[in-house]
Design a protein around this motif. Structure first.
Motif, PDB file in Angstrom:
ATOM      1  N   LYS A   1       0.822  -1.220   0.000  1.00 14.34           N
ATOM      2  CA  LYS A   1       0.000   0.000   0.000  1.00 14.34           C
ATOM      3  C   LYS A   1       0.857   1.273   0.000  1.00 14.34           C
ATOM      4  O   LYS A   1       0.581   2.210  -0.761  1.00 14.34           O
ATOM      5  CB  LYS A   1      -0.948   0.003   1.211  1.00 14.34           C
TER       6      LYS A   1
ATOM      7  N   ASP B   1      -1.467   5.126   9.377  1.00 15.61           N
ATOM      8  CA  ASP B   1      -0.565   4.772  10.484  1.00 15.61           C
ATOM      9  C   ASP B   1       0.362   5.938  10.835  1.00 15.61           C
ATOM     10  O   ASP B   1       0.606   6.207  12.015  1.00 15.61           O
ATOM     11  CB  ASP B   1       0.293   3.547  10.119  1.00 15.61           C
TER      12      ASP B   1
ATOM     13  N   ILE C   1       3.264   2.783  16.280  1.00 19.30           N
ATOM     14  CA  ILE C   1       2.099   1.886  16.356  1.00 19.30           C
ATOM     15  C   ILE C   1       2.388   0.758  17.364  1.00 19.30           C
ATOM     16  O   ILE C   1       1.542   0.411  18.182  1.00 19.30           O
ATOM     17  CB  ILE C   1       1.776   1.279  14.960  1.00 19.30           C
TER      18      ILE C   1
ATOM     19  N   PHE D   1      -5.901   1.662  19.937  1.00 27.33           N
ATOM     20  CA  PHE D   1      -5.364   1.922  18.596  1.00 27.33           C
ATOM     21  C   PHE D   1      -6.506   2.070  17.596  1.00 27.33           C
ATOM     22  O   PHE D   1      -6.520   2.981  16.776  1.00 27.33           O
ATOM     23  CB  PHE D   1      -4.410   0.798  18.157  1.00 27.33           C
ATOM     24  N   ARG D   2      -7.508   1.166  17.675  1.00 27.64           N
ATOM     25  CA  ARG D   2      -8.630   1.206  16.720  1.00 27.64           C
ATOM     26  C   ARG D   2      -9.443   2.491  16.878  1.00 27.64           C
ATOM     27  O   ARG D   2      -9.981   3.011  15.912  1.00 27.64           O
ATOM     28  CB  ARG D   2      -9.537  -0.015  16.894  1.00 27.64           C
TER      29      ARG D   2
ATOM     30  N   GLU E   1      -7.491   5.135  15.213  1.00 22.97           N
ATOM     31  CA  GLU E   1      -7.552   4.886  13.763  1.00 22.97           C
ATOM     32  C   GLU E   1      -8.874   5.415  13.199  1.00 22.97           C
ATOM     33  O   GLU E   1      -8.911   6.050  12.147  1.00 22.97           O
ATOM     34  CB  GLU E   1      -7.417   3.373  13.539  1.00 22.97           C
TER      35      GLU E   1
ATOM     36  N   CYS F   1      -4.198   2.948   3.740  1.00 22.47           N
ATOM     37  CA  CYS F   1      -4.901   2.580   4.980  1.00 22.47           C
ATOM     38  C   CYS F   1      -4.174   1.446   5.696  1.00 22.47           C
ATOM     39  O   CYS F   1      -3.732   0.486   5.057  1.00 22.47           O
ATOM     40  CB  CYS F   1      -6.315   2.092   4.657  1.00 22.47           C
ATOM     41  N   GLY F   2      -4.098   1.518   7.004  1.00 22.62           N
ATOM     42  CA  GLY F   2      -3.601   0.388   7.781  1.00 22.62           C
ATOM     43  C   GLY F   2      -4.446  -0.844   7.451  1.00 22.62           C
ATOM     44  O   GLY F   2      -5.640  -0.715   7.137  1.00 22.62           O
TER      45      GLY F   2
ATOM     46  N   GLY G   1      -6.035  -2.972   9.002  1.00 15.46           N
ATOM     47  CA  GLY G   1      -7.253  -3.288   9.742  1.00 15.46           C
ATOM     48  C   GLY G   1      -8.328  -2.205   9.654  1.00 15.46           C
ATOM     49  O   GLY G   1      -9.373  -2.335  10.296  1.00 15.46           O
TER      50      GLY G   1
ATOM     51  N   ARG H   1       5.127  -4.569  13.168  1.00 12.08           N
ATOM     52  CA  ARG H   1       3.712  -4.940  13.079  1.00 12.08           C
ATOM     53  C   ARG H   1       3.273  -5.766  14.285  1.00 12.08           C
ATOM     54  O   ARG H   1       3.417  -6.990  14.305  1.00 12.08           O
ATOM     55  CB  ARG H   1       3.464  -5.694  11.779  1.00 12.08           C
ATOM     56  N   PRO H   2       2.695  -5.090  15.265  1.00 11.64           N
ATOM     57  CA  PRO H   2       2.354  -5.774  16.524  1.00 11.64           C
ATOM     58  C   PRO H   2       1.426  -6.962  16.352  1.00 11.64           C
ATOM     59  O   PRO H   2       1.514  -7.922  17.108  1.00 11.64           O
ATOM     60  CB  PRO H   2       1.684  -4.676  17.357  1.00 11.64           C
TER      61      PRO H   2
ATOM     62  N   ARG I   1      -9.782 -11.939   7.248  1.00 13.77           N
ATOM     63  CA  ARG I   1      -9.954 -10.546   6.823  1.00 13.77           C
ATOM     64  C   ARG I   1     -10.620 -10.413   5.446  1.00 13.77           C
ATOM     65  O   ARG I   1     -11.110  -9.338   5.084  1.00 13.77           O
ATOM     66  CB  ARG I   1      -8.573  -9.874   6.720  1.00 13.77           C
TER      67      ARG I   1
HETATM   68  C1  S3P Z   1      -2.717  -3.569  11.058  1.00 11.96           C
HETATM   69  C2  S3P Z   1      -1.918  -3.167  10.020  1.00 11.96           C
HETATM   70  C3  S3P Z   1      -0.835  -2.186  10.170  1.00 11.96           C
HETATM   71  C4  S3P Z   1      -1.119  -1.251  11.360  1.00 11.96           C
HETATM   72  C5  S3P Z   1      -1.392  -2.042  12.597  1.00 11.96           C
HETATM   73  C6  S3P Z   1      -2.580  -2.995  12.442  1.00 11.96           C
HETATM   74  C7  S3P Z   1      -3.776  -4.579  10.821  1.00 11.96           C
HETATM   75  O1  S3P Z   1      -0.710  -1.396   8.980  1.00 11.96           O
HETATM   76  O2  S3P Z   1      -2.212  -0.408  11.089  1.00 11.96           O
HETATM   77  O3  S3P Z   1      -0.223  -2.739  12.917  1.00 11.96           O
HETATM   78  O4  S3P Z   1      -4.676  -4.728  11.658  1.00 11.96           O
HETATM   79  O5  S3P Z   1      -3.750  -5.227   9.747  1.00 11.96           O
HETATM   80  P1  S3P Z   1      -0.055  -1.944   7.595  1.00 11.96           P
HETATM   81  O6  S3P Z   1      -1.129  -2.697   6.875  1.00 11.96           O
HETATM   82  O7  S3P Z   1       0.312  -0.695   6.888  1.00 11.96           O
HETATM   83  O8  S3P Z   1       1.104  -2.789   7.963  1.00 11.96           O
END
Ligand code: S3P
Length: 176
Positions: free
Chosen positions: A15, A34, A45, A57-58, A61, A78-79, A81, A119-120, A138
């Protein structure tokens, strides 16, 4: 008419890279959800997840998406999630053509391992079966949000951005 392009898709689907190329070609501003979250929170993040948890975090976001979606002429990376929340999808769809970037689990696993530990959600979950299972859970969210789907497994940025621009031109809702 929609003047934004929102890039959605799983982590590691390109992305940010594709977003940069599209922003240059179309003369639009690149915005990364992000990055905006990190600037506003004053931490990464990973730190947000570690100190405040995923639900905080959500929330951040969702606020950031609402602000960005109200602006024009942007490429929005977009992240991964962002699509999990219905309000996010609704708001983005008002102003943006939604492009779903995909890649094979093998390629994603490889890209993610090259990217380091930012990426947590993937801490300790980086095998192909683990990535595959998260991708599968997803899939329905990306599918329902997307206007256009593009496979980035063979990531040749020039060809890819041309492919995307051609598809955008076919979309009657898009105003470049
Ligand atoms: C997430 C993706 C990450 C970031 C966070 C959560 C997700 O962004 O927003 O770690 O839930 O898939 P990227 O898709 O840019 O890595």
């Amino acid at each position: 008419m929609k003047t934004n392009i929102a890039l959605i898709g799983f982590m590691g689907t390109g992305k940010s890279v594709v977003g940069k190329a599209l922003a240059e070609k179309l003369g639009k501003t690149l915005v990364d959800t992000d990055s905006v979250i990190e600037i506003q929170a004053g931490k990464t993040i990973s730190k947000i997840f570690e100190e405040e948890g995923e639900s905080e975090f959500r929330k951040k976001e969702k606020e950031v998406v609402a602000t960005i979606a109200a602006k024009k002429n942007q490429i929005i990376a977009c992240g991964g999630g962002v699509v999990l929340n219905k309000d996010n999808i609704f708001r983005l769809k008002q102003s943006s053509i939604m492009i779903w970037l995909t890649a094979s689990p093998e390629i994603i696993t490889q890209r993610i391992s090259e990217d380091g530990d930012g990426r947590p959600l993937l801490q300790g979950k980086k095998t192909i079966p683990e990535i595959k299972s998260l991708m599968l859970s997803r899939k329905k969210f990306y599918e329902s949000a997307a206007d256009i789907k593009i496979d980035t497994s063979e990531l040749n940025i020039r060809t890819l951005s041309e492919q995307i621009i051609n598809k955008l031109r076919e979309n009657a809702d898009f105003n470049s």
